[in-house]
Write a protein that holds these residues in place. Structure first.
Motif, short mmCIF file in Angstrom:
data_model
loop_
_atom_site.label_atom_id
_atom_site.label_comp_id
_atom_site.label_asym_id
_atom_site.label_seq_id
_atom_site.Cartn_x
_atom_site.Cartn_y
_atom_site.Cartn_z
N ASP A 10 0.72 -1.19 -0.23
CA ASP A 10 -0.06 -0.09 -0.06
C ASP A 10 0.96 1.18 0.00
N GLY A 11 1.78 1.25 0.88
CA GLY A 11 2.53 2.64 1.04
C GLY A 11 3.34 2.77 -0.23
N ALA A 12 4.19 1.77 -0.69
CA ALA A 12 4.99 1.67 -1.73
C ALA A 12 4.29 2.19 -3.04
N LEU A 13 3.11 1.45 -3.36
CA LEU A 13 2.40 1.82 -4.38
C LEU A 13 2.08 3.48 -4.52
N THR A 14 1.40 3.86 -3.23
CA THR A 14 1.19 5.43 -3.15
C THR A 14 2.14 6.21 -3.33
N GLU A 15 3.47 6.04 -2.89
CA GLU A 15 4.44 6.70 -2.80
C GLU A 15 4.76 6.76 -4.33
N ARG A 16 4.84 5.78 -5.12
CA ARG A 16 5.11 5.62 -6.63
C ARG A 16 4.52 6.23 -7.37
N VAL A 17 3.16 6.01 -7.21
CA VAL A 17 2.01 6.72 -7.97
C VAL A 17 2.17 8.06 -7.99
#
Length: 211
Positions: free
Chosen positions: A10-17
């Protein structure tokens, strides 16, 4: 956006998006046209499965712009993925909720089983990362994939054979950890699942499906 080794999806995808804010759809179109390529045999695999009555569902922790096109090109019958927010001209840097991670993938498997009228025991799940472990463990047959410099390493893991041993997730993690160290370590971890001596397997055998 590749999150195969990430445990906080969740955190990684949010950051990358968020880093994609302002990116035009044209850029996504160019990316798909120039950089996305199906693995050899993907269309043959789905066609063969469908010919034998198997429902093929693609569940990805990536984004729908790509998963929908991959699903169509590869021959999947349905797909589920994360949705990028778009303001009509460019990406906003946000992703729709809930984010499709490990537990959401498991829910997708269960929903498909319920909708199609069969149990987890009659399902097959294949994945290449940490957020796939839940479905690999839950399915009647789990396929864990790791990409090596020499090709793809496929470990076939029927869940029933591990009832008297460590849990399936422990075995899959052991294979993942072994392959991250060396091919020999990966072979040793696979031998604990399939009951074969890794010393008797040649280089080509280490790159084929364990069966």
């Amino acid at each position: 956006i590749r999150l195969t080794d990430c445990h906080n999806v969740d955190g990684a995808l949010t950051e990358r998006v968020s880093k994609l804010k302002g990116l035009s759809i044209k850029a996504l179109e160019q990316c798909y046209a120039e950089r996305i390529q199906l693995m050899p045999g993907a269309q043959t695999l789905t066609a063969t499965l469908r010919a034998h009555g198997v429902f093929c569902l693609l569940v990805s922790g990536g984004v729908t712009y790509f998963s929908s096109r991959v699903a169509d090109d590869a021959g999947f019958q349905d797909h589920q993925c994360n949705i990028l927010s778009y303001d009509g001209a460019a990406l906003t840097g946000d992703v729709g909720r809930p984010i499709l991670g490990r537990e959401a993938k498991l829910s997708a498997l269960d929903e498909a089983c319920q909708r199609l009228g069969f149990s987890r025991a009659n399902s097959l799940a294949m994945g290449d990362g940490a957020n796939d472990l839940a479905i690999i463990v839950a399915a009647g047959l789990g396929l864990a994939i790791a990409t090596l410099p020499g090709g793809v390493y496929l470990v076939v893991v029927p869940t029933a054979i591990l009832l008297a041993q460590r849990s399936l997730s422990d075995h899959v993690l052991a294979v993942e950890a072994g392959l991250n160290t060396s091919l020999d370590e990966g072979r040793q971890a696979v031998s604990m699942i399939v009951g074969r001596n890794p010393e008797t397997r040649d280089e080509a055998g280490g790159s084929r499906a364990a069966s």
